[in-house]
Design a protein around this motif. Structure first.
Motif, PDB file in Angstrom:
ATOM      1  N   ILE A 132       0.886   4.435  -2.746  1.00  0.00           N
ATOM      2  CA  ILE A 132       0.360   5.760  -2.387  1.00  0.00           C
ATOM      3  C   ILE A 132       1.374   6.869  -2.624  1.00  0.00           C
ATOM      4  O   ILE A 132       0.994   8.018  -2.897  1.00  0.00           O
ATOM      5  CB  ILE A 132      -0.130   5.785  -0.920  1.00  0.00           C
ATOM      6  N   THR A 159      -9.125   6.969   1.128  1.00  0.00           N
ATOM      7  CA  THR A 159      -7.796   7.143   0.542  1.00  0.00           C
ATOM      8  C   THR A 159      -7.831   8.083  -0.664  1.00  0.00           C
ATOM      9  O   THR A 159      -6.830   8.241  -1.354  1.00  0.00           O
ATOM     10  CB  THR A 159      -7.196   5.782   0.130  1.00  0.00           C
ATOM     11  N   ASN A 160      -8.976   8.706  -0.896  1.00  0.00           N
ATOM     12  CA  ASN A 160      -9.103   9.709  -1.947  1.00  0.00           C
ATOM     13  C   ASN A 160      -8.477  11.013  -1.448  1.00  0.00           C
ATOM     14  O   ASN A 160      -8.998  11.642  -0.525  1.00  0.00           O
ATOM     15  CB  ASN A 160     -10.584   9.910  -2.292  1.00  0.00           C
ATOM     16  N   CYS A 187      -0.558   7.836   6.970  1.00  0.00           N
ATOM     17  CA  CYS A 187      -0.662   6.918   5.837  1.00  0.00           C
ATOM     18  C   CYS A 187      -0.184   5.544   6.290  1.00  0.00           C
ATOM     19  O   CYS A 187       1.006   5.210   6.195  1.00  0.00           O
ATOM     20  CB  CYS A 187       0.162   7.418   4.656  1.00  0.00           C
ATOM     21  N   LEU A 204      -4.270   2.569   5.286  1.00  0.00           N
ATOM     22  CA  LEU A 204      -3.523   1.689   4.386  1.00  0.00           C
ATOM     23  C   LEU A 204      -3.101   0.389   5.063  1.00  0.00           C
ATOM     24  O   LEU A 204      -2.399  -0.422   4.454  1.00  0.00           O
ATOM     25  CB  LEU A 204      -2.264   2.402   3.868  1.00  0.00           C
ATOM     26  N   ASN A 230      -7.242  -1.126  10.038  1.00  0.00           N
ATOM     27  CA  ASN A 230      -7.907   0.178   9.835  1.00  0.00           C
ATOM     28  C   ASN A 230      -9.203   0.299  10.631  1.00  0.00           C
ATOM     29  O   ASN A 230     -10.242   0.708  10.106  1.00  0.00           O
ATOM     30  CB  ASN A 230      -8.195   0.401   8.345  1.00  0.00           C
ATOM     31  N   ARG A 233     -12.682   2.227   2.884  1.00  0.00           N
ATOM     32  CA  ARG A 233     -11.258   2.484   2.672  1.00  0.00           C
ATOM     33  C   ARG A 233     -10.989   3.189   1.346  1.00  0.00           C
ATOM     34  O   ARG A 233     -10.205   4.138   1.282  1.00  0.00           O
ATOM     35  CB  ARG A 233     -10.484   1.156   2.732  1.00  0.00           C
ATOM     36  N   GLU A 234     -11.648   2.725   0.269  1.00  0.00           N
ATOM     37  CA  GLU A 234     -11.387   3.324  -1.042  1.00  0.00           C
ATOM     38  C   GLU A 234     -11.804   4.794  -1.106  1.00  0.00           C
ATOM     39  O   GLU A 234     -11.219   5.581  -1.858  1.00  0.00           O
ATOM     40  CB  GLU A 234     -12.081   2.533  -2.149  1.00  0.00           C
ATOM     41  N   ALA A 251       0.821  -1.213   0.000  1.00  0.00           N
ATOM     42  CA  ALA A 251       0.000   0.000   0.000  1.00  0.00           C
ATOM     43  C   ALA A 251       0.855   1.264   0.000  1.00  0.00           C
ATOM     44  O   ALA A 251       0.538   2.237  -0.680  1.00  0.00           O
ATOM     45  CB  ALA A 251      -0.937  -0.009   1.201  1.00  0.00           C
ATOM     46  N   LEU A 307      -5.333   8.279   6.245  1.00  0.00           N
ATOM     47  CA  LEU A 307      -5.476   7.500   5.023  1.00  0.00           C
ATOM     48  C   LEU A 307      -5.247   6.038   5.400  1.00  0.00           C
ATOM     49  O   LEU A 307      -4.104   5.627   5.659  1.00  0.00           O
ATOM     50  CB  LEU A 307      -4.444   7.926   3.963  1.00  0.00           C
ATOM     51  N   TYR A 311      -1.024  13.732   7.683  1.00  0.00           N
ATOM     52  CA  TYR A 311      -1.799  12.637   7.121  1.00  0.00           C
ATOM     53  C   TYR A 311      -1.148  11.325   7.549  1.00  0.00           C
ATOM     54  O   TYR A 311      -0.015  11.043   7.165  1.00  0.00           O
ATOM     55  CB  TYR A 311      -1.831  12.728   5.589  1.00  0.00           C
ATOM     56  N   GLN A 364      -9.685  14.138   1.260  1.00  0.00           N
ATOM     57  CA  GLN A 364      -8.969  14.396   2.508  1.00  0.00           C
ATOM     58  C   GLN A 364      -8.497  15.849   2.598  1.00  0.00           C
ATOM     59  O   GLN A 364      -8.679  16.518   3.619  1.00  0.00           O
ATOM     60  CB  GLN A 364      -7.759  13.459   2.625  1.00  0.00           C
TER      61      GLN A 364
END
Length: 335
Positions: free
Chosen positions: A35, A123-124, A80, A106, A110, A119-120, A31, A104, A78, A128
């Motif tokens: 990213i 992670t945009n 990640c 990943l 989570n 999740r999808e 992941a 985010l 953020y 965010q």
């Protein structure tokens, strides 16, 4: 100075630094690799004042975040990675009013992110970056804070062992928690606890665990505190007494995962601001997945203590049964 004021405000908008804290092992390493180019491309396209920091070891993210936050500039961090990365970012940032935290998701579990959407969607990056800041409560436990859940008893023992199972290839956060739970059911099961809630309600005896929830899920999808809301100024306390054997408990795992344990006759559910647990023997304590062995611990509410970013496409308000502020604004405009 006038220059500093111009730096902070341009065309009525606050100019903020965006820092992405990336755990290189998140999602078993895949992941994080995916990213990084996405972040670089987005920040370049939108001309964000941004930087990426890849953590080097456990605790590195917390130290780095605090070093940046204490400078006093407006900054959004953020997280990640998974829940462990979020724990580090929150603990590094929460003391500083100039710092915001976004997540985010990943990781393999989570859990905290589940209340905010899929999740999808989370992670945009555009969602965010254009999210709104909302005050969330935290749980204080000694010199640490948790944004999600704390506990003592078998579930904390399970949490401590979960890290071992996560290292096995193809095992997800949820599967690792289940494997650890089954393992621990065959080992230590009972804890002699004295639990005090808000200094006046005392429960003593043989217990499976005592849990303090600020949000709902942990362990990769187990709904330990199914009614918890992280901005209501209260903590959810779930105390499960040991009244049944191992075989019966093994059959209740799926019900626990679905959050049905509040209806068990050996469960006590309370809401309050503080829980103190005393144990006759050393017992595991879990603070957002960070575990150690102690004889006593205190979990206490820190109301509105974290500047948390709710993404623009989040379902947080729907998931907690409340109208979103944006919907209210539209309704007022119509009126």
């Amino acid at each position: 100075s006038a220059f500093y004021f111009f730096k902070l405000y341009y065309n009525g908008r606050v100019i903020m630094k965006h820092i992405f804290i990336i755990n290189p092992t998140a999602g078993k390493g895949k992941a994080a690799k995916k990213i990084i180019p996405v972040i670089n491309s987005y920040c370049k396209t939108h001309k964000l004042d941004a930087q990426l920091y890849v953590t080097k070891f456990s605790g590195d993210g917390m130290k780095y975040v605090e070093e940046i936050a204490k400078r006093g500039e407006s900054v959004r961090f953020y997280s990640c990675g998974g829940d462990g990365t979020l724990y580090e970012v929150v603990n590094g940032a929460y003391k500083y009013p100039n710092a915001e935290v976004a997540s985010l998701p990943l990781g393999s579990g989570n859990d905290f992110a589940r209340l905010f959407g899929k999740r999808e969607d989370l992670t945009n990056l555009d969602s965010q970056v254009n999210g709104s800041v909302h005050k969330l409560d935290l749980i204080k436990c000694g010199d640490k804070v948790a944004v999600n859940q704390c506990s003592m008893g078998i579930d904390a023992e399970v949490c401590a062992k979960q890290a071992y199972f996560k290292k096995i290839p193809l095992i997800t956060g949820e599967a690792a928690y289940t494997a650890s739970l089954l393992y621990c059911l065959g080992k230590r099961l009972n804890s002699e606890f004295k639990v005090t809630v808000d200094d006046d309600r005392v429960i003593e005896g043989t217990m499976l665990f005592a849990l303090c929830g600020n949000s709902r899920w942990y362990g990769g999808g187990y709904m330990g505190a199914p009614k918890a809301i992280p901005d209501d100024g209260l903590l959810d306390f779930i105390i499960v007494r040991k009244t049944v054997g191992r075989l019966k408990l093994a059959g209740l795992i799926n019900a626990y995962k679905r959050g049905e344990h509040l209806d068990w006759d050996f469960t006590t559910f309370l809401r309050g601001k503080k829980m103190h647990i005393e144990s006759k023997e050393l017992a595991a304590v879990n603070v957002d997945g960070e575990c150690e062995y102690v004889k006593e611990s205190t979990f206490e509410i820190m109301p509105s203590a974290l500047n948390f970013v709710i993404p623009a496409n989040s379902t947080f308000y729907e998931n907690t049964g409340r109208p979103s502020p944006k919907r209210d604004e539209k309704e007022l405009a119509v009126l």
